[in-house]
Design an enzyme around this catalytic site. Structure first.
Site, PDB file in Angstrom:
ATOM      1  N   ASP A 125       1.510  -5.568  -1.010  1.00 44.86           N
ATOM      2  CA  ASP A 125       0.308  -6.289  -1.413  1.00 44.86           C
ATOM      3  C   ASP A 125      -0.405  -6.542  -0.087  1.00 44.86           C
ATOM      4  O   ASP A 125       0.058  -7.355   0.716  1.00 44.86           O
ATOM      5  CB  ASP A 125       0.654  -7.624  -2.079  1.00 44.86           C
ATOM      6  CG  ASP A 125      -0.602  -8.355  -2.522  1.00 44.86           C
ATOM      7  OD1 ASP A 125      -1.565  -8.408  -1.734  1.00 44.86           O
ATOM      8  OD2 ASP A 125      -0.639  -8.864  -3.648  1.00 44.86           O
ATOM      9  N   HIS A 126      -1.496  -5.812   0.152  1.00 53.92           N
ATOM     10  CA  HIS A 126      -2.034  -5.836   1.521  1.00 53.92           C
ATOM     11  C   HIS A 126      -2.531  -7.227   1.930  1.00 53.92           C
ATOM     12  O   HIS A 126      -2.695  -7.507   3.101  1.00 53.92           O
ATOM     13  CB  HIS A 126      -3.100  -4.754   1.731  1.00 53.92           C
ATOM     14  CG  HIS A 126      -4.450  -5.082   1.182  1.00 53.92           C
ATOM     15  ND1 HIS A 126      -4.766  -4.964  -0.145  1.00 53.92           N
ATOM     16  CD2 HIS A 126      -5.574  -5.536   1.776  1.00 53.92           C
ATOM     17  CE1 HIS A 126      -6.020  -5.319  -0.331  1.00 53.92           C
ATOM     18  NE2 HIS A 126      -6.544  -5.674   0.821  1.00 53.92           N
ATOM     19  N   HIS A 154      -3.070 -10.298  -5.546  1.00 54.83           N
ATOM     20  CA  HIS A 154      -3.561 -10.964  -4.334  1.00 54.83           C
ATOM     21  C   HIS A 154      -3.698 -12.481  -4.509  1.00 54.83           C
ATOM     22  O   HIS A 154      -3.232 -13.258  -3.682  1.00 54.83           O
ATOM     23  CB  HIS A 154      -4.912 -10.387  -3.907  1.00 54.83           C
ATOM     24  CG  HIS A 154      -4.902  -8.901  -3.704  1.00 54.83           C
ATOM     25  ND1 HIS A 154      -3.801  -8.227  -3.232  1.00 54.83           N
ATOM     26  CD2 HIS A 154      -5.845  -7.956  -3.912  1.00 54.83           C
ATOM     27  CE1 HIS A 154      -4.083  -6.925  -3.153  1.00 54.83           C
ATOM     28  NE2 HIS A 154      -5.312  -6.746  -3.567  1.00 54.83           N
TER      29      HIS A 154
HETATM   30  C1  BG6 Z   1      -7.772  -4.098  -3.607  1.00 50.80           C
HETATM   31  C2  BG6 Z   1      -8.510  -4.019  -4.920  1.00 50.80           C
HETATM   32  O1  BG6 Z   1      -6.399  -4.292  -3.838  1.00 50.80           O
HETATM   33  O2  BG6 Z   1      -8.287  -5.175  -2.838  1.00 50.80           O
HETATM   34  C3  BG6 Z   1      -9.991  -3.851  -4.679  1.00 50.80           C
HETATM   35  O3  BG6 Z   1      -8.015  -2.921  -5.670  1.00 50.80           O
HETATM   36  C4  BG6 Z   1     -10.506  -4.943  -3.759  1.00 50.80           C
HETATM   37  O4  BG6 Z   1     -10.709  -3.858  -5.905  1.00 50.80           O
HETATM   38  C5  BG6 Z   1      -9.657  -5.049  -2.510  1.00 50.80           C
HETATM   39  O5  BG6 Z   1     -11.843  -4.618  -3.420  1.00 50.80           O
HETATM   40  C6  BG6 Z   1     -10.047  -6.252  -1.680  1.00 50.80           C
HETATM   41  O6  BG6 Z   1      -9.369  -6.190  -0.461  1.00 50.80           O
HETATM   42  P1  BG6 Z   1     -10.001  -6.831   0.866  1.00 50.80           P
HETATM   43  O7  BG6 Z   1      -8.947  -6.619   1.899  1.00 50.80           O
HETATM   44  O8  BG6 Z   1     -11.263  -6.080   1.139  1.00 50.80           O
HETATM   45  O9  BG6 Z   1     -10.255  -8.270   0.555  1.00 50.80           O
END
Ligand code: BG6
Length: 496
Positions: free
Chosen positions: A189-190, A252
């Site tokens: 989960d980045h 997230h």
């Molecule tokens: C991803 C989603 O996991 O996270 C996207 O699939 C979203 O829809 C993105 O735009 C948001 O990531 P960040 O790092 O730009 O906040």
């Protein structure tokens, strides 16, 4: 003096790079979008930083027929397009490309697997990055096993979406478990790789100041906002089958909620941290339908509507969710958590705001201020922490009170060099190589998150009600504002 020495120590830790031992990394889906945008540029930045050495071997694997030289050119282009870190020495690019090979491989057939097995070095860490749709996870795991590559020290990295409901997540966990132990599975989960998200734990558990107040006795409510200004763009095909609930909330936002609400783990170790997060998810009450609002962005003169961007022009997929969650445990009973996320909102801004209760009694006349102590953790952009406090308005003329923010923007506090945070993917890939699972989701955690999310989605499906439209560039549907107004509270403004 003491203070200065301490700050110096912090800065040194921020900039420290610990090289990892040489490793083999296979990227399944090596020509895909995630590889181009995130994985390959991230690896290059770690190479520039000296964390990855010249013995490392990175193997792109995909169906496309190309050789290693062509893949190296592919990687060169990806880095030119997506590496925005000016700190990288482009003179090192050719050396980095020298670490790359390519194998044409069929995930569902036998093509390429023996070649891949022959490319791996026998006595080093090997990681297999499944940067492909979840439909292929089982095939990849099975073939790695069949071709004797799934050794007990191999690691697999799997991307979200990890299933689309509890049942499919369970099935995925089961198929992976047939060939890999839980300690070998790194579910990404980045958000957990973001610097400020980890800072949540540092702020909570590294300071004495906050923890005694971190409960329903002192906290009125908590707001978590992840606002995006972009729409779905070219990802409509995927997004229309997911929606904001599956795409953002189940993973997230849930992770942010866990980190802000969990009990202090006994130590910063993978299972201790993940056990505590799991307890939070399991203590979440089911969400009632009047506690959740879903929306879909509309178009305007310059922006297409969501429905214009997806195949199904009658789509009822939500691009916005706001909800009130309750954690039924000793610490949080009575303190609501308000979560909201959406696309095409006013600006890109993510933050967590811990709103403390008012002082129980005011000794000052005409003091009608409300909720002046708010601890805000800004996740992106402009990462930092702000604490709202009440002070006396300077000057003569009596005791007039005003609220001021004590603001610590990390870039200012740490200096521009030291606040150059690595991208989430860089950190997470290095953690895989180091064998540290703390920032990855455990199977039971993912399943518990789906178990909470599924009934909400099921109720939406049953009701067949369309999401509420909201204007592009707004803060979402008005009903989301009402969700808090009803409780005598209000959302913080979405601002950069
Ligand atoms: C991803 C989603 O996991 O996270 C996207 O699939 C979203 O829809 C993105 O735009 C948001 O990531 P960040 O790092 O730009 O906040």
């Amino acid at each position: 003096m003491l203070k200065k020495r301490k700050i110096g120590k912090v800065l040194k830790m921020v900039s420290r790079v610990i090289p990892v031992a040489p490793f083999d990394l296979v990227i399944f889906g090596g020509t895909g979008d995630l590889a181009r945008r995130k994985i390959l540029p991230g690896l290059f930045r770690r190479y520039c930083a000296g964390q990855i050495g010249n013995q490392t071997h990175i193997i792109g694997a995909a169906r496309n027929g190309m050789d290693s030289a062509e893949y190296q050119e592919f990687v060169r282009k990806a880095i030119a397009e997506f590496d925005d870190d000016e700190g990288c020495d482009m003179g090192k690019l050719d050396d980095f490309l020298g670490l790359m090979s390519y194998v044409t491989l069929d995930a569902r057939g036998d093509t390429g697997w023996n070649t891949l097995a022959g490319m791996l070095t026998s006595d080093r860490i090997r990681a297999f990055y499944f940067s492909v749709g979840p439909g292929l996870f089982g095939d990849l795991a099975t073939r790695l096993h069949k071709h004797d590559m799934a050794r007990s020290d191999s690691r697999i990295v799997v991307e979200k979406p990890f299933g689309r409901d509890l049942q499919s997540a369970r099935a995925l966990n089961k198929v992976l478990a047939e060939h890999f132990d839980e300690t070998q599975i790194y579910r990404i989960d980045h958000y957990l790789g973001k610097e400020t998200v980890q800072n949540l734990m540092a702020v909570r558990f590294g300071n004495m100041l906050f923890e005694p107040l971190w409960n329903s006795q002192y906290v009125d409510h908590i707001q978590i906002t992840v606002a995006e200004s972009v729409g779905v763009g070219t990802r409509g095909g995927y997004y229309d089958k997911s929606g904001a609930m599956r795409d953002m909330v189940q993973n997230h936002l849930m992770q942010l909620l866990c980190l802000i609400a969990m009990e202090p783990p006994a130590k910063f170790d993978p299972d201790a941290v993940r056990d505590e997060k799991l307890k939070v998810i399991r203590a979440l009450d089911p969400v009632e339908m009047d506690e959740i609002v879903r929306g879909q962005y509309q178009g305007d003169a310059t922006h297409p509507s969501y429905r214009d961007q997806v195949e199904d022009h009658e789509s009822t997929t939500e691009t916005f969710v706001a909800l009130r969650a309750h954690i039924s445990n000793w610490r949080w009973s009575g303190t609501p958590f308000y979560l909201r996320t959406g696309k095409r909102l006013r600006t890109r801004a993510s933050e967590i705001a811990v709103v403390f209760k008012d002082a129980p009694h005011s000794i000052f006349e005409e003091d009608d201020r409300h909720h002046s102590n708010i601890l805000t953790i800004r996740l992106q952009p402009n990462e930092g922490i702000e604490l709202g406090v009440t002070i006396k308005e300077p000057g003569p003329g009596g005791m007039r009170l005003i609220d001021v923010p004590l603001d610590m923007t990390f870039a200012e506090a740490l200096g521009p060099d030291k606040a150059d945070f690595p991208d989430a993917y860089e950190r997470l890939i290095m953690d895989v190589i180091r064998g540290n699972q703390t920032l990855f989701m455990r199977g039971d955690e993912v399943e518990a998150a789906w178990a909470w999310t599924d009934p909400i989605i099921a109720q939406w499906q049953e009701s067949e009600a369309a999401p509420l439209g909201y204007a592009s560039g707004s803060s979402g549907p008005d009903d989301a504002l009402m969700l808090m107004h009803r409780d005598g509270r209000r959302w913080r403004e979405i601002k950069p």
